[in-house]
Design a protein around this motif. Structure first.
Motif, PDB file in Angstrom:
ATOM      1  N   LEU A  33     -10.403  -6.932  -0.010  1.00 36.22           N
ATOM      2  CA  LEU A  33      -8.549  -6.794   0.088  1.00 36.22           C
ATOM      3  C   LEU A  33      -8.070  -5.184  -0.298  1.00 36.22           C
ATOM      4  O   LEU A  33      -6.763  -5.468   0.804  1.00 36.22           O
ATOM      5  CB  LEU A  33      -8.418  -7.683  -1.519  1.00 36.22           C
ATOM      6  N   LEU A  34      -8.365  -4.640   0.246  1.00 36.69           N
ATOM      7  CA  LEU A  34      -8.120  -3.424   0.451  1.00 36.69           C
ATOM      8  C   LEU A  34      -8.031  -3.065   1.263  1.00 36.69           C
ATOM      9  O   LEU A  34      -6.772  -2.214   1.544  1.00 36.69           O
ATOM     10  CB  LEU A  34      -8.480  -2.328  -1.404  1.00 36.69           C
ATOM     11  N   ALA A  35      -9.750  -3.439   1.860  1.00 37.48           N
ATOM     12  CA  ALA A  35      -9.396  -3.046   2.914  1.00 37.48           C
ATOM     13  C   ALA A  35      -8.426  -2.959   4.345  1.00 37.48           C
ATOM     14  O   ALA A  35      -8.129  -3.052   5.463  1.00 37.48           O
ATOM     15  CB  ALA A  35     -10.470  -2.985   3.781  1.00 37.48           C
ATOM     16  N   LEU A  36      -8.324  -4.902   3.675  1.00 38.88           N
ATOM     17  CA  LEU A  36      -7.362  -5.456   4.426  1.00 38.88           C
ATOM     18  C   LEU A  36      -5.346  -5.172   4.709  1.00 38.88           C
ATOM     19  O   LEU A  36      -4.782  -5.676   5.535  1.00 38.88           O
ATOM     20  CB  LEU A  36      -6.881  -7.359   4.175  1.00 38.88           C
ATOM     21  N   GLN A  37      -5.323  -3.990   3.472  1.00 41.60           N
ATOM     22  CA  GLN A  37      -3.758  -3.765   3.635  1.00 41.60           C
ATOM     23  C   GLN A  37      -3.973  -2.527   4.176  1.00 41.60           C
ATOM     24  O   GLN A  37      -4.362  -2.179   4.790  1.00 41.60           O
ATOM     25  CB  GLN A  37      -3.891  -3.224   1.828  1.00 41.60           C
ATOM     26  N   ALA A  38      -2.286  -2.876   5.064  1.00 42.61           N
ATOM     27  CA  ALA A  38      -1.574  -1.525   6.120  1.00 42.61           C
ATOM     28  C   ALA A  38      -2.000  -0.779   5.260  1.00 42.61           C
ATOM     29  O   ALA A  38      -2.576   0.246   5.788  1.00 42.61           O
ATOM     30  CB  ALA A  38      -0.857  -2.284   6.930  1.00 42.61           C
ATOM     31  N   ASN A  39      -0.507  -1.106   4.316  1.00 42.21           N
ATOM     32  CA  ASN A  39      -0.307   0.066   3.369  1.00 42.21           C
ATOM     33  C   ASN A  39      -0.462   0.282   1.882  1.00 42.21           C
ATOM     34  O   ASN A  39      -0.316  -1.037   1.375  1.00 42.21           O
ATOM     35  CB  ASN A  39       1.860   0.085   3.910  1.00 42.21           C
TER      36      ASN A  39
END
Lengths: 285, 285
Positions: A75-81
């Motif tokens: 999930l964190l890897a999907l976040q742009a910021n």
């Protein structure tokens, strides 16, 4: 929009209606703060999740804990910021199926991992203190379920529905015997003569992770602490009162509102401030 | 395969993880038998659904009840062959969202309507009687939640998990004070000297629809009936014992298995048979 929820590792956001978490509440959950992607007190949360799951007959293996951590990384890897702070909610249920209340066959647990924004508290309750109300809803005594964070949360929903004045930030809830138990979403501590007190939670309530940290910090600081069954009258004479959970840290209480509308005023004291400082070192604030 | 589930009238089979039924168990459900497409005791089930929903702060309007009935007709219209008997499960939750335990804004309830096969009972328990076991799990006393069929069913799940011998068809459960409460999935009645007894369920348990019908039939037949707090010792001297719910009708008990493995044998008596006959007239058998 990037997905903020994974179910069994997949970007979905709904569970089958035969899931035993939905049908019966046979599941446990944890609400964890992330500071710059770092989960605060991850292993304590996972320990409680595992204890609760065991109690409910949900097979939570070390593998499953690893998968939850992997889900979080996905999930964190999907976040742009990456936000400064955000909330991770982890839910594990007994899985889908079974005939009625009986679990049949080798059902696999379902895991739900969701990232949500950290709530805004513009009135700075940790700094300025909060008003709380004494609730009428009482927690039933259920030693089998006491302490764990399961999905049967109707009592908390009913207690929280007792007020809708947004200036009141928490409600104090007693157990069926009339002893202080907890807040609707938090644990309680109070101070009298430099001695800390908190309900024991052997027969109801959720034993919070921050509660656990506070007990440990108090012990390190040489601060006396008593767990037990205490009546609400104890609060009449206390020097300090605060509520705590993983998201809010410690919120000192400056006003207790009674059913008959009378109010008790409190000041924010040195023990509350000291514990806030100590928790901040661990990223809980 | 034709859909057997409608969610808010749509052919889906999963609910959002933010649904308050999943997150907290804030929902109610009914299990209804269909005889050749006709729901048995529909209005009694809908009455209980509405009572429970009110108690949990779920706005169930007459419109919503009409929609449930329409959903059922839609599901039946999809079936190529209508089975003689099948089971309808209706669930209504508080809807999706809110911040924590507080409901915020005008959340709409979610409704789930599912058709399932009627279970097979090749051993004819209604005819031949069943063995039951005395469970150790005790129901917590919670007057606010007593009687209604809500989604917080962990106690039932834990009680049902106490045995896995398939020849034992039900477990007898006491409340926290040690009084007889119910079966894990049924209500209890016993007979002594032609007098019927059943737990009052004012502080825990689910007040079943068949229980309600039995009380009414007993009254019509001039059969004395007492509701109250009764200890398990009452069963030592009873003439007949039976469990009941909407799916099974009445199952007479012919053996009670104690914790210490001792057994008490019972015979199927005339009151049980008379009530079975009367219920059969209403399609409950």
């Amino acid at each position: 929009m990037a997905s903020n929820i994974l179910i069994n590792g997949q970007p979905e956001r709904s569970v089958d209606v035969t899931d035993r978490g939905f049908a019966y509440g046979q599941g446990v959950f944890e609400t964890i703060v992330l500071n710059k992607s770092q989960p605060i007190a991850w292993s304590l949360h996972m320990q409680r999740l595992q204890t609760g799951a065991n109690r409910l007959g949900i097979p939570v293996t070390p593998d499953l804990i690893d998968q939850l951590e992997y889900d979080l990384q996905q999930l964190l890897a999907l976040q742009a910021n990456i936000p400064e702070r955000q909330i991770l909610k982890v839910t594990v249920t007994r899985g889908s199926g079974g005939r009625g209340y009986a679990v049949s066959g080798a059902l696999k647990p379902n895991r739900v991992v969701a990232l949500n924004p950290y709530p805004e508290y513009p009135d700075q309750p940790a700094q300025n203190g909060i008003s709380v109300i004494k609730c009428q809803t009482r927690l039933a005594l259920s030693p089998l379920l006491a302490g764990i964070k399961h999905l049967n949360r109707l009592e908390q929903v009913l207690a929280r529905a007792e007020w809708d004045d947004s200036s009141i930030r928490e409600g104090l809830v007693q157990d069926a015997d009339g002893y202080l138990a907890e807040g609707t979403m938090s644990n309680l501590f109070w101070v009298k003569n430099n001695h800390l007190y908190t309900p024991e939670l052997a027969r109801c309530g959720v034993a919070g992770i921050v509660r656990q940290r506070i007990m440990s910090i108090a012990s390190d600081l040489g601060l006396a602490i008593s767990l037990g069954d205490f009546s609400e009258a104890e609060l009449d004479l206390c020097d300090e009162l605060f509520v705590c959970n993983s998201v809010i840290g410690i919120w000192p209480v400056i006003k207790i509102i009674q059913l008959n509308q009378t109010e008790q005023k409190l000041t924010i004291g040195p023990v509350s401030r000291l514990l806030q400082q100590q928790l901040a070192v661990e990223g809980i604030y």
